[in-house]
Design a protein around this motif. Structure first.
Motif, PDB file in Angstrom:
ATOM      1  N   MET A 176       0.833  -1.197   0.000  1.00 47.43           N
ATOM      2  CA  MET A 176       0.000   0.000   0.000  1.00 47.43           C
ATOM      3  C   MET A 176       0.867   1.247   0.000  1.00 47.43           C
ATOM      4  SD  MET A 176      -3.003  -1.170   2.610  1.00 47.43           S
ATOM      5  CE  MET A 176      -3.851   0.368   2.360  1.00 47.43           C
ATOM      6  N   ALA A 177       0.601   2.134  -0.958  1.00 48.92           N
ATOM      7  CA  ALA A 177       1.283   3.427  -1.006  1.00 48.92           C
ATOM      8  C   ALA A 177       0.627   4.342   0.033  1.00 48.92           C
ATOM      9  CB  ALA A 177       1.151   4.029  -2.395  1.00 48.92           C
ATOM     10  N   PRO A 178       1.324   5.381   0.449  1.00 46.77           N
ATOM     11  CA  PRO A 178       0.685   6.328   1.371  1.00 46.77           C
ATOM     12  C   PRO A 178      -0.551   6.955   0.716  1.00 46.77           C
ATOM     13  CG  PRO A 178       3.037   6.723   1.247  1.00 46.77           C
ATOM     14  CD  PRO A 178       2.714   5.730   0.183  1.00 46.77           C
ATOM     15  N   GLU A 179      -1.607   7.130   1.510  1.00 45.55           N
ATOM     16  CA  GLU A 179      -2.828   7.723   0.966  1.00 45.55           C
ATOM     17  C   GLU A 179      -2.596   9.215   0.688  1.00 45.55           C
ATOM     18  OE1 GLU A 179      -4.265   8.038   5.480  1.00 45.55           O
ATOM     19  OE2 GLU A 179      -3.575   6.305   4.390  1.00 45.55           O
ATOM     20  N   SER A 180      -3.307   9.726  -0.295  1.00 47.73           N
ATOM     21  CA  SER A 180      -3.229  11.162  -0.570  1.00 47.73           C
ATOM     22  C   SER A 180      -4.610  11.765  -0.341  1.00 47.73           C
ATOM     23  CB  SER A 180      -2.754  11.424  -2.000  1.00 47.73           C
ATOM     24  OG  SER A 180      -3.705  10.973  -2.932  1.00 47.73           O
ATOM     25  N   THR A 181      -4.622  12.923   0.270  1.00 53.10           N
ATOM     26  CA  THR A 181      -5.877  13.601   0.572  1.00 53.10           C
ATOM     27  C   THR A 181      -5.853  14.998  -0.008  1.00 53.10           C
ATOM     28  OG1 THR A 181      -5.008  14.415   2.674  1.00 53.10           O
ATOM     29  CG2 THR A 181      -6.195  12.322   2.729  1.00 53.10           C
ATOM     30  N   SER A 182      -7.026  15.494  -0.331  1.00 56.00           N
ATOM     31  CA  SER A 182      -7.129  16.879  -0.787  1.00 56.00           C
ATOM     32  C   SER A 182      -8.460  17.462  -0.311  1.00 56.00           C
ATOM     33  CB  SER A 182      -7.019  16.969  -2.310  1.00 56.00           C
ATOM     34  OG  SER A 182      -8.105  16.326  -2.936  1.00 56.00           O
ATOM     35  N   LYS A 183      -8.431  18.753  -0.080  1.00 58.43           N
ATOM     36  CA  LYS A 183      -9.618  19.489   0.345  1.00 58.43           C
ATOM     37  C   LYS A 183      -9.755  20.658  -0.620  1.00 58.43           C
ATOM     38  CE  LYS A 183     -11.403  22.031   4.340  1.00 58.43           C
ATOM     39  NZ  LYS A 183     -11.110  22.432   5.728  1.00 58.43           N
ATOM     40  N   ASP A 184     -10.715  20.567  -1.522  1.00 60.71           N
ATOM     41  CA  ASP A 184     -10.896  21.561  -2.571  1.00 60.71           C
ATOM     42  C   ASP A 184     -12.176  22.347  -2.349  1.00 60.71           C
ATOM     43  OD1 ASP A 184      -8.609  20.558  -3.953  1.00 60.71           O
ATOM     44  OD2 ASP A 184      -9.857  18.922  -4.727  1.00 60.71           O
ATOM     45  N   VAL A 185     -12.156  23.596  -2.767  1.00 64.13           N
ATOM     46  CA  VAL A 185     -13.352  24.434  -2.687  1.00 64.13           C
ATOM     47  C   VAL A 185     -14.336  23.945  -3.747  1.00 64.13           C
ATOM     48  CG1 VAL A 185     -14.255  26.770  -2.978  1.00 64.13           C
ATOM     49  CG2 VAL A 185     -12.051  26.416  -1.850  1.00 64.13           C
ATOM     50  N   LEU A 186     -15.552  23.675  -3.310  1.00 61.70           N
ATOM     51  CA  LEU A 186     -16.571  23.174  -4.218  1.00 61.70           C
ATOM     52  C   LEU A 186     -17.512  24.304  -4.654  1.00 61.70           C
ATOM     53  CD1 LEU A 186     -17.536  20.559  -5.548  1.00 61.70           C
ATOM     54  CD2 LEU A 186     -19.048  20.226  -3.607  1.00 61.70           C
TER      55      LEU A 186
END
Length: 181
Positions: free
Chosen positions: A76-86
């Protein structure tokens, strides 16, 4: 009379849901067998921990300890997260965010050189208000935790549907077969 009508309608609803094949996740039919008997999981992070919990709870596959050969390895690769303006309101302030969690993994069978890539993307929308910042921080933390559980659940369910690669001997067929008696 009203109580009898309520019980009758509840019973009718339950019977109709049962008749159409509806069942809660994890409570219906036999589980599909995994294409391997033992699995070694390599990685780190919250989704990695959730995958281990899901596999232990599932019980279809053994998790050998360190140094023990397994039928397959899930890297498992490290998870990537993002928080974008919707969305933005008329005043130009953020009113909604989109949270995205991406998890990549690779499944490698013991006697195969072909890795099987697995990718999971989980998205959630979260409304935002500056008046309740503390509450929104807690909501965001709960959403991230739920997304990590869902990503782990999806990975474990996808493992059952991976086709085990054929070895070279099995793919070649029987050796020295002639049609003579």
């Amino acid at each position: 009379m009203n109580r009898m009508l309520a019980w009758s309608s509840a019973a009718l609803l339950t019977l109709s849901l049962g008749a159409c094949g509806f069942h809660l996740r994890g409570l219906g039919g036999p589980l599909k067998a995994m294409p391997f008997a033992s699995l070694s999981v390599d990685g780190s992070g919250a989704v990695y921990n959730q995958v281990l919990v899901e596999l232990k709870r599932d019980g279809r596959v053994g998790l050998p300890g360190k140094g023990v050969a397994a039928d397959a390895v899930l890297q498992m690769a490290p998870e990537s997260t993002s928080k974008d303006v919707l969305t933005v309101n008329r005043a130009g302030k953020v009113s909604e965010y989109q949270l995205t969690l991406r998890q990549s993994a690779t499944l490698i069978f013991r006697h195969s050189d072909d890795p099987v890539p697995l990718n999971v993307v989980v998205r959630r929308q979260m409304s935002y208000s500056e008046q309740v910042v503390l509450g929104k921080e807690q909501e965001e933390a709960q959403l991230w935790a739920g997304m990590q559980r869902e990503a782990a659940n999806q990975l474990v369910r996808r493992l059952a549907y991976i086709q085990r690669p054929q070895t070279d001997a099995a793919a070649a067929g029987p050796a020295n077969v002639t049609g003579q008696p």
